[in-house]
Design an enzyme around this catalytic site. Structure first.
Site, PDB file in Angstrom:
ATOM      1  N   CYS A 261      -5.148   2.538 -26.623  1.00 35.44           N
ATOM      2  CA  CYS A 261      -5.271   3.057 -27.878  1.00 35.44           C
ATOM      3  C   CYS A 261      -4.972   4.516 -28.072  1.00 35.44           C
ATOM      4  O   CYS A 261      -5.803   5.436 -28.207  1.00 35.44           O
ATOM      5  CB  CYS A 261      -6.676   3.009 -28.392  1.00 35.44           C
ATOM      6  SG  CYS A 261      -6.895   3.148 -30.306  1.00 35.44           S
TER       7      CYS A 261
ATOM      8  N   PRO B 196       4.771  11.817   4.637  1.00 33.46           N
ATOM      9  CA  PRO B 196       5.483  10.903   3.914  1.00 33.46           C
ATOM     10  C   PRO B 196       4.583  10.093   3.118  1.00 33.46           C
ATOM     11  O   PRO B 196       3.718   9.449   3.597  1.00 33.46           O
ATOM     12  CB  PRO B 196       6.655  10.050   4.408  1.00 33.46           C
ATOM     13  CG  PRO B 196       6.151   9.791   5.773  1.00 33.46           C
ATOM     14  CD  PRO B 196       5.099  11.314   6.239  1.00 33.46           C
ATOM     15  N   GLY B 197       4.666   9.939   1.822  1.00 31.84           N
ATOM     16  CA  GLY B 197       3.697   9.138   0.906  1.00 31.84           C
ATOM     17  C   GLY B 197       4.739   8.274   0.090  1.00 31.84           C
ATOM     18  O   GLY B 197       4.668   6.891   0.691  1.00 31.84           O
TER      19      GLY B 197
ATOM     20  N   ARG C 139       2.423   7.480 -14.368  1.00 31.07           N
ATOM     21  CA  ARG C 139       3.344   8.108 -14.013  1.00 31.07           C
ATOM     22  C   ARG C 139       4.393   8.577 -15.371  1.00 31.07           C
ATOM     23  O   ARG C 139       4.722   9.477 -15.484  1.00 31.07           O
ATOM     24  CB  ARG C 139       4.108   7.695 -12.836  1.00 31.07           C
ATOM     25  CG  ARG C 139       3.356   7.556 -11.561  1.00 31.07           C
ATOM     26  CD  ARG C 139       4.220   7.316 -10.289  1.00 31.07           C
ATOM     27  NE  ARG C 139       5.013   8.436 -10.001  1.00 31.07           N
ATOM     28  CZ  ARG C 139       6.127   8.807 -10.013  1.00 31.07           C
ATOM     29  NH1 ARG C 139       6.997   7.862 -10.599  1.00 31.07           N
ATOM     30  NH2 ARG C 139       6.789   9.610  -9.779  1.00 31.07           N
TER      31      ARG C 139
HETATM   32  N1  LLP Z   1       1.232  16.095   1.893  1.00 32.20           N
HETATM   33  C1  LLP Z   1       0.683  16.787   1.097  1.00 32.20           C
HETATM   34  C2  LLP Z   1      -0.150  17.877   1.513  1.00 32.20           C
HETATM   35  C3  LLP Z   1       0.734  16.432  -0.373  1.00 32.20           C
HETATM   36  O1  LLP Z   1       0.194  17.166  -1.113  1.00 32.20           O
HETATM   37  C4  LLP Z   1       1.521  15.272  -0.687  1.00 32.20           C
HETATM   38  C5  LLP Z   1       1.662  14.951  -2.063  1.00 32.20           C
HETATM   39  C6  LLP Z   1       2.084  14.524   0.174  1.00 32.20           C
HETATM   40  C7  LLP Z   1       1.981  14.898   1.654  1.00 32.20           C
HETATM   41  C8  LLP Z   1       3.065  13.257  -0.023  1.00 32.20           C
HETATM   42  O2  LLP Z   1       3.934  13.690  -1.063  1.00 32.20           O
HETATM   43  P1  LLP Z   1       5.094  12.394  -1.337  1.00 32.20           P
HETATM   44  O3  LLP Z   1       5.778  12.081  -0.028  1.00 32.20           O
HETATM   45  O4  LLP Z   1       4.503  11.182  -1.650  1.00 32.20           O
HETATM   46  O5  LLP Z   1       5.923  13.084  -2.309  1.00 32.20           O
HETATM   47  N2  LLP Z   1       1.445  11.943  -8.236  1.00 32.20           N
HETATM   48  C9  LLP Z   1       2.661  12.433  -8.213  1.00 32.20           C
HETATM   49  C10 LLP Z   1       2.965  12.992  -6.674  1.00 32.20           C
HETATM   50  C11 LLP Z   1       1.928  13.833  -6.295  1.00 32.20           C
HETATM   51  C12 LLP Z   1       2.078  14.314  -4.811  1.00 32.20           C
HETATM   52  C13 LLP Z   1       0.944  15.010  -4.398  1.00 32.20           C
HETATM   53  N3  LLP Z   1       0.859  15.386  -2.984  1.00 32.20           N
HETATM   54  C14 LLP Z   1       3.649  11.363  -8.678  1.00 32.20           C
HETATM   55  O6  LLP Z   1       3.477  10.148  -8.856  1.00 32.20           O
HETATM   56  O7  LLP Z   1       4.880  11.546  -8.584  1.00 32.20           O
END
Ligand code: LLP
Length: 415
Positions: free
Chosen positions: A345, A277-278, A315
């Site tokens: 800009c 989880p991120g 985002r």
């Molecule tokens: N594991 C892998 C292999 C991933 O590619 C990602 C995210 C995660 C875990 C974590 O995903 P999360 O739990 O954060 O959804 N910048 C975008 C999100 C891109 C996610 C990329 N990979 C945003 O701001 O919505």
């Protein structure tokens, strides 16, 4: 009894969120624009996961691409969570933060083999996402170093196409339909496959998507005799808008447990379940505070120009993402519609005709859910400076990154 339980739960949540008064005080102390992270909210999110999955052997790796400030990594480590990295420098930052290599996962994508060699030399867990790198890994390490394989399950999931990674046109992972080729390499080089990985996207609310992923893996697991874990990636949804739902983690835990109870590993080996989880851990813990520079009345809309822009929070422009914004200087002001824009800009819109408490020049606005992919995706576009970051923990607010200076902009330029 039930009512008491619910009240207690909400009380707890309230306590972990930073109040407008706290955010105002912090911005007076550190200036704006400013990223603020509340460590207690990260801890509370982590507890939701460990509590829900208490009956399943689970290991959580924080997908640190969401936010890599080393102080956040140290906090993540202090609460017992592990770390998932998507680039070798994230691995190095994780090591600097004190994580043991065994608790670091490196899920590579589209990278040169030398990066995998470096990760191997650092002793971390590795997931490989191409046949080409799997072959090179086999040639070099054979059975001597356990490794994971990132598969593409051909499942469409995620909040929008830009953040969907498991579908049949995605660059990520080895397509599950190429399993024969994977097995050929595994046999040829006697690869020690310890982990099978999938990650289908970000902002996934529907628990059924994760279950679908598990089902794809159940068909594949019997081919890998030395497997000790399966890795379901990250992607849990957090509420960005009022009324939005979070992924139902207790339900997910129940479904995962049921799935594994019903499908014991035919190879007899116990399988640990990994998640990455991120957003779930850090999104709501982060706040971006900005000041109103100008108000511009036009026939189309009333623009509110801030001292930040998509250089600090990309985002909304990049994904059409919604972020709740509040006027913390005038929370009870008369509600009117405003278009909140940045000072970059080029078109740089955070919100269009959004009802907000009356906004005046000098007011401070807060963007919620700015912890994940906020500062981390920031840039120096327009030669603007990246903002400072502070962390609130145990009642103390600490500067964890200084604001950029002009020197930072020219540091690597050869003059
Ligand atoms: N594991 C892998 C292999 C991933 O590619 C990602 C995210 C995660 C875990 C974590 O995903 P999360 O739990 O954060 O959804 N910048 C975008 C999100 C891109 C996610 C990329 N990979 C945003 O701001 O919505």
């Amino acid at each position: 009894m039930d009512a008491f339980f619910i009240d207690t739960k909400f009380y707890h949540l309230k306590m972990t969120k930073l109040s407008s008064e706290q955010l105002l005080n912090i911005s007076q102390q550190f200036g704006t624009p400013l990223y603020v992270y509340n460590a207690e909210q990260i801890t509370a999110q982590y507890k939701k996961l460990t509590t829900a999955f208490a009956e399943t052997d689970t290991k959580f790796f924080y997908a640190c691409k969401a936010l890599t400030n080393i102080n956040i990594l140290k906090h993540i480590k202090s609460i017992g969570c592990n770390v998932d990295c998507s680039a070798i420098n994230e691995v190095k930052l994780a090591l600097m933060a004190g994580f043991e290599p065994a608790n670091i996962l490196y899920t590579s994508n589209g990278i040169h083999f030398s990066e995998i060699e470096e990760a191997q030399s650092l002793g971390v867990n590795i997931n490989i996402d191409s046949l080409s790198n799997l072959e090179k890994f086999g040639e070099k390490y054979g059975h001597s170093y356990p490794v994971g394989i990132r598969l593409r399950p051909n499942i469409m999931a995620g909040g929008n196409l830009k953040i969907s990674t498991g579908h049949d046109k995605s660059k990520f992972g080895i397509p599950a339909d190429q399993l024969d080729q994977v097995l050929e390499l595994v046999n040829k080089y006697q690869l020690f496959i310890q982990n099978l990985h999938i990650h289908t996207g970000s902002d996934i609310k529907d628990v059924a998507i994760f279950v679908k992923g598990i089902e794809v893996l159940f068909d594949i697991i019997p081919h890998f005799k030395e497997l000790s874990s399966i890795d379901l990636g990250g992607g849990f949804k957090v509420p960005y808008k009022k009324g939005d739902a979070e992924t139902d983690i207790p339900l997910l835990a129940q479904k995962v447990k049921e799935a594994f109870d019903n499908h014991p590993n035919p190879n007899g080996k116990h399988l640990q379940v990994w998640f990455e989880p991120g957003k779930f851990l850090v999104s709501e813990a982060g706040y971006l505070i900005a000041e109103v520079n100008v108000i511009k009345e036009t026939t189309a809309t009333t623009f509110v120009g801030l001292n930040t822009g998509f250089n600090h929070l990309i985002r909304p422009m990049f994904y059409d993402a919604y972020h709740q914004i509040d006027n913390i200087s005038n929370p009870n002001g008369y509600v009117k519609e405003y278009s909140i824009v940045g000072n970059i800009c080029e078109t740089d819109t955070f919100a269009w005709d959004r009802p907000m408490a009356e906004i005046r020049e000098g007011d401070l606005l807060v963007f919620y859910n700015a912890g994940a992919y906020g500062f981390e995706m920031s840039s120096n576009f327009n030669s603007r400076l990246k903002p400072a970051e502070v962390m609130v923990k145990e009642g103390k607010t600490t500067l964890i990154r200084k604001k950029d200076t002009l020197e930072d902009l020219i540091r690597n330029q050869v003059i």
